[in-house]
Design a protein around this motif. Structure first.
Motif, PDB file in Angstrom:
ATOM      1  N   LEU A  15       0.809  -1.219   0.000  1.00 20.65           N
ATOM      2  CA  LEU A  15       0.000   0.000   0.000  1.00 20.65           C
ATOM      3  C   LEU A  15       0.843   1.270   0.000  1.00 20.65           C
ATOM      4  CD1 LEU A  15      -2.850  -0.979   2.487  1.00 20.65           C
ATOM      5  CD2 LEU A  15      -2.644  -1.419   0.031  1.00 20.65           C
ATOM      6  N   VAL A  62      -9.620   0.097  -0.234  1.00 25.74           N
ATOM      7  CA  VAL A  62      -8.265  -0.282   0.179  1.00 25.74           C
ATOM      8  C   VAL A  62      -8.260  -0.618   1.671  1.00 25.74           C
ATOM      9  CG1 VAL A  62      -5.844   0.388   0.288  1.00 25.74           C
ATOM     10  CG2 VAL A  62      -7.307   1.318  -1.526  1.00 25.74           C
ATOM     11  N   ARG A 220      -1.646   1.164  -4.758  1.00 24.42           N
ATOM     12  CA  ARG A 220      -1.942  -0.231  -4.388  1.00 24.42           C
ATOM     13  C   ARG A 220      -2.069  -1.103  -5.630  1.00 24.42           C
ATOM     14  NH1 ARG A 220      -7.124  -2.144  -3.077  1.00 24.42           N
ATOM     15  NH2 ARG A 220      -7.683  -0.892  -4.914  1.00 24.42           N
ATOM     16  N   PHE A 252      -6.124  -6.819   0.072  1.00 26.89           N
ATOM     17  CA  PHE A 252      -5.951  -5.369   0.138  1.00 26.89           C
ATOM     18  C   PHE A 252      -7.151  -4.619  -0.424  1.00 26.89           C
ATOM     19  CE2 PHE A 252      -1.810  -7.441   0.007  1.00 26.89           C
ATOM     20  CZ  PHE A 252      -1.234  -6.928   1.158  1.00 26.89           C
TER      21      PHE A 252
END
Length: 285
Positions: A15, A62, A220, A252
Motif C-alpha cells: 500500500l 483499500v 496499491r 488489500f
C-alpha cells in the motif's frame, strides 16, 4: 506537503511502496495518536481507530484484511488456551487486542490481559544473531521469547499475543515449539466474514481527499500488479514466504464483504464493552 503515516510492518508494503514523498513509519497505536493530534494528514492505521473516532474519511476500496488465517496476528501458546490465566499482549495494535477480547469471550474464556514490557521490535536483527552466536559458546544468555516469558528456572505456561513482523520472526525462530492461535482464522470461522485490520484514514480538514484517495488506490493497484518487483525489495523474509503472505494470507480490498466484517466487529466490540462509538457510519472517499 502532505503528511502521511504508515504502519511499519511487512503487511503494509503493497500500500505504500513507491510513494514519492516522506512517510512517517510507526506502530499502529502511535500513528493513531499522531493522526488524532493533527501531526498527520493521512495514515494507514488500525480499523479500531475509526470505530472509536468516526470523524475521519476512509479511502474506499483499500484495506489490510484477512479472509482466513492471516499468519501474523497470533497468540503463541505452549499449553491449551483453556488453561490461560494471563495473556501477554502487544499494545502496538489496539485492533488486535480488541479482536482478542471478543474471541476470548466467544470461547467463554476470561484471562487477564497484561501488557508486556519487552519489545523484540527494539532489538536489531544483527544484535540478536550476534547474541545467539555468543550464547552458543556459553558467554551470554540470550533473552529469547522463551526466557522472557518463562523465566530462567524452567518452562512455564506461555500465552502471548504477537502481531506483524514480530509474529513472523517469532514463528520463524520457534517453529513447532509453540501452538499458534490465528485470530483472523477464528474470526472468519465464527462470522464467515473477512476481518479488516487497517485502512487509510484522512483527517476531516484535508481539502483534496478525493485526489489523495485516487493516488493511493492507484499505488496499491500498481504494487499488486507488479508483486514480484515488490517482493524483490524485501530483505526481511524469503521471496517465497513474501509471495505467499501477500497472495494467500492478506487481501488489500475494502469491498462489501470487508465492510460487513467491519460492521460485525463493531457489533462485537459493543457486546464486549470495547470502547467504540455507539453508531457506525462509513464516511468514504
Amino acid at each position: 506537503m502532505l503528511r502521511i503515516g504508515c504502519v511499519k510492518y511487512l503487511n503494509a508494503r503493497p500500500l505504500i511502496h513507491g510513494w514519492s514523498g516522506a512517510v512517517d513509519f510507526d506502530h499502529p497505536a502511535a500513528l493513531c495518536r499522531k493522526l488524532e493530534r493533527g501531526d498527520l494528514d493521512v495514515a494507514l492505521v488500525s480499523s479500531l481507530e475509526y470505530l472509536r473516532r468516526p470523524i475521519y474519511r476512509i479511502i474506499d476500496g483499500v484495506s489490510i484484511s484477512a479472509r482466513g488465517a492471516v499468519y501474523s496476528v497470533i497468540v503463541a501458546h505452549n499449553e491449551d488456551l483453556s488453561r490461560a490465566e494471563e495473556i501477554e499482549i502487544d499494545p502496538a495494535s489496539e485492533t488486535s487486542v480488541a479482536l482478542l477480547r471478543c474471541l476470548l469471550r466467544q470461547r467463554g474464556l476470561n484471562p487477564r490481559l497484561r501488557v508486556r514490557n519487552t519489545d523484540l521490535e527494539s532489538v536489531r536483527r544483527a544484535e540478536l544473531y550476534s547474541a545467539e552466536s555468543e550464547a552458543a559458546s556459553g558467554s551470554v544468555e540470550v533473552q529469547t521469547a522463551d526466557s522472557m516469558s518463562a523465566g530462567r528456572t524452567g518452562q512455564r505456561p506461555v500465552f502471548r499475543l504477537l502481531i506483524g513482523d514480530q509474529a513472523i520472526r517469532f514463528r520463524a525462530e520457534h517453529s513447532e515449539r509453540y501452538h499458534y492461535w490465528d485470530l483472523a482464522e477464528s474470526w472468519t470461522k465464527i462470522t464467515s466474514l473477512p476481518f479488516v485490520f487497517a485502512f487509510w484514514l484522512i483527517r476531516p480538514k484535508i481539502n483534496n481527499a478525493n485526489e489523495i484517495a485516487d493516488i493511493l488506490r492507484q499505488l496499491r493497484d500498481h504494487n499488486l500488479e507488479n508483486l514480484d518487483d515488490l517482493v524483490s525489495t524485501q530483505s526481511e523474509v524469503s521471496p517465497a514466504f513474501c509471495r505467499k503472505y501477500y497472495r494467500e494470507h492478506l487481501f488489500f480490498d475494502f469491498g462489501e464483504r470487508e465492510k460487513a466484517g467491519l460492521r460485525e466487529f463493531h457489533h462485537h466490540c459493543l457486546l464486549n464493552k470495547v470502547d467504540v462509538a455507539p453508531d457506525l457510519q462509513l464516511n468514504l472517499v
